[in-house]
Design a protein around this motif. Structure first.
Motif, mmCIF file in Angstrom:
data_model
loop_
_atom_site.group_PDB
_atom_site.id
_atom_site.type_symbol
_atom_site.label_atom_id
_atom_site.label_comp_id
_atom_site.label_asym_id
_atom_site.label_seq_id
_atom_site.Cartn_x
_atom_site.Cartn_y
_atom_site.Cartn_z
ATOM 1 N N ARG A 196 0.657 -0.836 -0.439
ATOM 2 C CA ARG A 196 0.371 -0.186 0.376
ATOM 3 C C ARG A 196 0.453 1.409 0.273
ATOM 4 O O ARG A 196 0.646 2.617 -1.101
ATOM 5 N N ASP A 197 2.197 1.393 1.071
ATOM 6 C CA ASP A 197 2.661 2.318 0.439
ATOM 7 C C ASP A 197 3.565 2.469 -0.863
ATOM 8 O O ASP A 197 3.636 3.799 -0.359
ATOM 9 N N LYS A 252 3.068 6.027 -2.940
ATOM 10 C CA LYS A 252 4.776 6.591 -3.329
ATOM 11 C C LYS A 252 4.815 6.943 -4.446
ATOM 12 O O LYS A 252 5.095 7.606 -5.350
ATOM 13 N N LYS A 253 4.404 5.768 -5.439
ATOM 14 C CA LYS A 253 4.179 5.888 -6.763
ATOM 15 C C LYS A 253 3.796 6.339 -7.236
ATOM 16 O O LYS A 253 4.236 7.654 -8.857
ATOM 17 N N ASP A 254 2.260 6.624 -6.901
ATOM 18 C CA ASP A 254 1.360 7.539 -7.540
ATOM 19 C C ASP A 254 1.617 8.756 -6.626
ATOM 20 O O ASP A 254 0.559 10.026 -7.552
ATOM 21 N N GLY A 255 1.729 9.171 -5.759
ATOM 22 C CA GLY A 255 1.661 10.607 -5.005
ATOM 23 C C GLY A 255 0.747 11.279 -4.413
ATOM 24 O O GLY A 255 0.372 11.671 -3.992
#
Length: 304
Positions: free
Chosen positions: A193-194, A198-201
């Motif tokens: 989930r993190d 983090k990837k999608d901001g």
């Protein structure tokens, strides 16, 4: 001589049995006469060379025959005596063996009689069978180390084993602790989930954080309850004992009941509900832990 006369001479003649006997007697007579003539020619005065036997010679001959017969008779008596002695010794030996066998049988019968009397008055000592508890029957001990695995050298597939990642609580792997699998699945879910955020901001919203916190607290409570249930009965208090724990406790101490409304057995003197004076007396007597019969009988006696 013509051919017919020659054939008649060469033709065999068949003689009967009587004729053959006459020819044999005649041939024997001729041989005897020839031998007699030959002996007469070699001894012209037979009377001088072979004098007639005298009376002394005949008596000596009779005496030697009698001595020989006496010797033969004595030898036969000695043989008969030796044979009788051997038969007597063999019979005595057989009687001795038979007597020893009968004495041994009588001794064995006396021992059996004594054993029967002892068993009647003292009781028999039967060997106790070792009772295998159900908790020990299904216990599995696998004494094997990973260093003894030789398959890594022969098969390349075993050199890089695949580790299963359990996500979102989808089942459990066999042979692994369920609590550890749940923790690993929660950790993998949080990391995933993190990573997606983090990837999608995307930042985590407060309501999602509160919901995740409640979920973690519920999982922790479940793990605590699961640990409390999976503990051994010796690590639990009296109130925490379940029916399964009491069944294992009775099997461990070989306690069995018959009847209904039977109280729970006591696990220690503290749980016996005895008075303080009795507990002090038990302590002075040196009884640190109750025996299985005391565990079962004292609560039953207090109830009555």
């Amino acid at each position: 001589m013509n051919r017919d006369e020659f054939g008649e001479k060469k033709k065999p003649v068949f003689l009967s049995k009587a004729e053959r006997e006459q020819l044999a007697l005649k041939r024997r007579q001729e041989e005897f006469e020839q031998q007699k003539r030959r002996s007469e020619q070699s001894n012209p005065n037979p009377s001088s060379s072979n004098p007639p036997p005298s009376a002394d010679d005949s008596s000596r001959h009779h005496r030697s025959d009698r001595d020989r017969r006496d010797r033969d008779r004595e030898r036969d008596r000695e043989r008969d005596s030796e044979r009788r002695n051997r038969d007597r010794e063999r019979e005595e030996e057989h009687k001795a063996r038979e007597k020893a066998r009968l004495e041994k049988l009588a001794e064995r019968e006396r021992e059996k009689e004594l054993e029967a009397i002892k068993e009647q008055y003292l009781g028999s000592k039967k060997p106790k069978k070792r009772v295998i508890k159900p908790s020990e029957k299904f216990r599995f001990s696998f004494d094997w180390e990973n260093t003894k695995d030789t398959s890594r050298d022969t098969n390349i597939l075993y050199q890089n084993p695949h580790e299963a990642r359990l996500l979102f609580g989808r089942g459990f792997g066999a042979g692994m602790d369920r609590r550890e699998q749940k923790k690993l699945a929660a950790k993998n879910e949080k990391e995933l989930r993190d990573e997606i955020r983090k990837k999608d901001g995307i930042e985590e919203r407060p309501e999602e954080a509160a919901a995740q916190r409640l979920k973690d607290e519920a999982a922790e409570m479940y793990d605590t309850f699961d640990m409390r249930v999976d503990r051994h009965w010796s690590e639990k208090k009296f109130e925490e004992m379940t029916e399964r724990d009491w069944r294992i406790f009775r099997e461990d101490f070989n306690i069995s009941y018959k009847g209904s409304r039977i109280p729970r057995p006591m696990r220690s003197w503290v749980e016996s509900k005895l008075s303080s004076e009795l507990l002090k007396a038990v302590d002075r007597a040196g009884y640190k832990t109750p025996s299985p019969i005391q565990m079962a009988a004292i609560p039953l006696g207090l109830q009555q």
